[in-house]
Design a protein around this motif. Sequence first.
Motif, short mmCIF file in Angstrom:
data_model
loop_
_atom_site.label_atom_id
_atom_site.label_comp_id
_atom_site.label_asym_id
_atom_site.label_seq_id
_atom_site.Cartn_x
_atom_site.Cartn_y
_atom_site.Cartn_z
N PHE A 137 0.67 -1.39 -0.01
CA PHE A 137 -0.06 -0.04 0.07
C PHE A 137 0.94 1.38 -0.05
CE2 PHE A 137 -3.77 -2.31 2.17
CZ PHE A 137 -4.55 -2.10 1.33
N VAL A 138 0.50 2.32 -0.97
CA VAL A 138 1.12 3.53 -0.79
C VAL A 138 -0.12 4.64 -0.80
CG1 VAL A 138 2.59 4.99 -2.02
CG2 VAL A 138 3.16 2.87 -1.96
N ARG A 139 -0.03 5.46 0.12
CA ARG A 139 -1.21 6.42 0.05
C ARG A 139 -1.13 7.90 -0.17
NH1 ARG A 139 -5.47 5.47 4.83
NH2 ARG A 139 -3.40 5.51 5.98
N VAL A 140 -1.73 8.62 -1.08
CA VAL A 140 -1.60 9.69 -1.55
C VAL A 140 -2.82 10.57 -0.94
CG1 VAL A 140 -0.23 9.30 -3.74
CG2 VAL A 140 -2.62 9.26 -3.66
N SER A 141 -3.90 10.05 -0.49
CA SER A 141 -4.63 10.80 0.27
C SER A 141 -4.35 11.51 1.18
CB SER A 141 -5.88 9.97 0.31
OG SER A 141 -5.86 8.88 1.06
N PHE A 142 -5.01 10.87 2.45
CA PHE A 142 -4.74 11.55 4.06
C PHE A 142 -5.08 10.47 5.05
CE2 PHE A 142 -9.41 12.69 4.99
CZ PHE A 142 -9.86 11.76 4.11
N THR A 143 -4.73 10.71 6.31
CA THR A 143 -5.37 9.82 7.13
C THR A 143 -6.16 10.94 8.24
OG1 THR A 143 -3.52 10.39 9.28
CG2 THR A 143 -3.11 8.81 7.29
N LEU A 144 -6.91 10.39 8.78
CA LEU A 144 -8.08 11.35 9.67
C LEU A 144 -7.35 11.83 10.87
CD1 LEU A 144 -10.73 12.07 8.92
CD2 LEU A 144 -10.21 9.88 7.67
N THR A 347 4.71 14.37 0.39
CA THR A 347 5.88 13.40 0.46
C THR A 347 5.16 11.85 0.88
OG1 THR A 347 7.45 15.18 1.00
CG2 THR A 347 8.12 12.93 1.65
N ILE A 348 5.89 10.98 0.43
CA ILE A 348 5.54 9.67 0.73
C ILE A 348 6.50 9.23 1.80
CG2 ILE A 348 5.19 7.20 0.04
CD1 ILE A 348 2.98 9.10 -1.10
N ASP A 349 5.91 9.17 2.92
CA ASP A 349 7.00 8.67 4.00
C ASP A 349 7.47 7.50 3.72
OD1 ASP A 349 8.10 7.77 6.61
OD2 ASP A 349 6.83 8.73 7.92
N PRO A 350 9.14 7.34 3.62
CA PRO A 350 9.66 6.09 3.28
C PRO A 350 9.49 4.89 4.19
CG PRO A 350 11.39 7.62 3.86
CD PRO A 350 9.94 8.21 3.64
N ALA A 351 9.23 5.18 5.43
CA ALA A 351 9.18 4.03 6.83
C ALA A 351 7.85 3.55 6.60
CB ALA A 351 9.42 4.71 7.96
N THR A 352 6.72 4.52 6.21
CA THR A 352 5.17 4.11 6.58
C THR A 352 4.57 3.87 5.09
OG1 THR A 352 4.33 6.35 6.66
CG2 THR A 352 4.88 5.28 8.65
N ARG A 353 4.98 4.30 4.22
CA ARG A 353 4.23 4.58 2.70
C ARG A 353 3.25 5.29 2.83
NH1 ARG A 353 2.60 0.21 2.98
NH2 ARG A 353 4.05 -0.53 4.74
N ASP A 354 3.19 6.26 3.87
CA ASP A 354 1.81 7.12 4.08
C ASP A 354 2.22 8.54 3.76
OD1 ASP A 354 -0.79 7.61 4.72
OD2 ASP A 354 -0.76 6.57 6.24
N VAL A 355 1.16 9.43 3.26
CA VAL A 355 1.25 10.71 3.04
C VAL A 355 1.57 11.57 3.90
CG1 VAL A 355 -1.16 10.87 2.87
CG2 VAL A 355 0.33 12.49 1.51
N VAL A 356 2.74 12.43 3.87
CA VAL A 356 3.22 13.60 4.84
C VAL A 356 2.84 14.85 4.07
CG1 VAL A 356 4.89 14.94 5.98
CG2 VAL A 356 4.90 12.33 5.75
N GLN A 357 2.13 16.05 4.70
CA GLN A 357 1.49 17.21 3.87
C GLN A 357 1.19 18.30 4.70
OE1 GLN A 357 -2.13 15.78 1.63
NE2 GLN A 357 -2.72 14.55 3.66
#
Length: 388
Positions: A137-144, A347-357
């Motif tokens: 999984f790689v996320r480009v949206s957001f987390t709540l 940015t896609i955090d390389p450790a979590t594959r989650d979005v930083v924004q």
Amino acid sequence: MLRRHLLLGFAGLAAMSAAAPVAAQETVKVGLIATLTGPQAASGRQKVAGAKLYMALNGNMVAGKKIELIIKDDTGVADITRRHAQELIVNDKVAAISGFSLTPLALAVAPVITQAKIPAIIMTAGTSIITERSPYFVRVSFTLPQQSVPIAEWIAKNGAKTAVSLVSDYGPGIDAQDAFKMRFEEKGGKVLEQLKAPLANPEFSAFLQRAKDLKPDALFLFVPAPTAGSLMKQVIDRGLIEANIKVVGTGDITDDDQLNGIGDSVLGLVTSHFYSAAHDSPMNKKFVEEFKKANPGMRPNFIGVGGYDGMHAFYQALEKTKGDTDGTKLVEAMKGMSFESPRGMLTIDPATRDVVQDVYIRKVEKKDGELYNIEFDVVKQVKDPIHK
Ligand code: VNL
């Protein structure tokens, strides 16, 4: 073909094989699983429009390969999402899948992508845990939680001592209420009650009456964006705004797709989110203009931007691997990726594959006869606060 080879003779053959990669024009397929029918259909419409716009503006050739987008409608049902994922991978041999509106739809493909080693780019779903369920999984949206912490801080700073939350009772809602409570109480506030409404039934009046009776300083709201219209109409009808309760939420409740339909009663309402159609940057101005041109009567929301950026992440990754479609290499290529989006830097955090924004604090205002979320403050480059 064979006859032509023979006729061309040796020189001709050499020339042809040199030209072969272009002539063959190897196609790389990408699956886009969107929710195009049912109560969440507005999300699929946006996502497909965003992904298609990206391709229209950037062409369909990447690293010498032709990109083909295969769109599937999962109708918002997780079993159908999973089946589409399997078929796209096994029959269509896609290099990646993308999409996923509601959290359960994303979670449904986790075992499939892990086994097949195929990346899944999350363009909408926002429950924190999703990206931990598969290394593909790689996320480009957001987390709540990423969106809820900044508004908890803002409302605490602006004088609220007590709050009630009301969310849809599933992954992102639970994430939103918990992150809100954590930060609001760290800042000295008190959450009086955490109300949860069933996701499938957009009937909020009993919950809103309960919230009103508790007389909090603030009411924090989250529902998936396509449900925002019905929630906000009931918020207005129940008189919560007039009752001197400061109504706030994540930007899902004043979604750009629905906001004009909700109407002027929400003027001044403050939310936090990563995207507004009114975001002031040259890139976003062009994005909004092109989106409207390609989709008459629509304006982009955060889901449209997710579709657009998801395609960008895939293009960039394939460019980096020089056209190699190995799924593990594509995910590696996306780790640490950083680019400008219509929302700002991502940015896609390389450790979590989650979005930083960046997360913006915005207020509903009228501009050129339309309602917009106008950004007036920003928390820079926010990571999901829940991931370890
Ligand atoms: C989700 C979160 C879906 C936020 C949304 O709209 C949304 C989810 C479809 O994770 O299910 O606005």
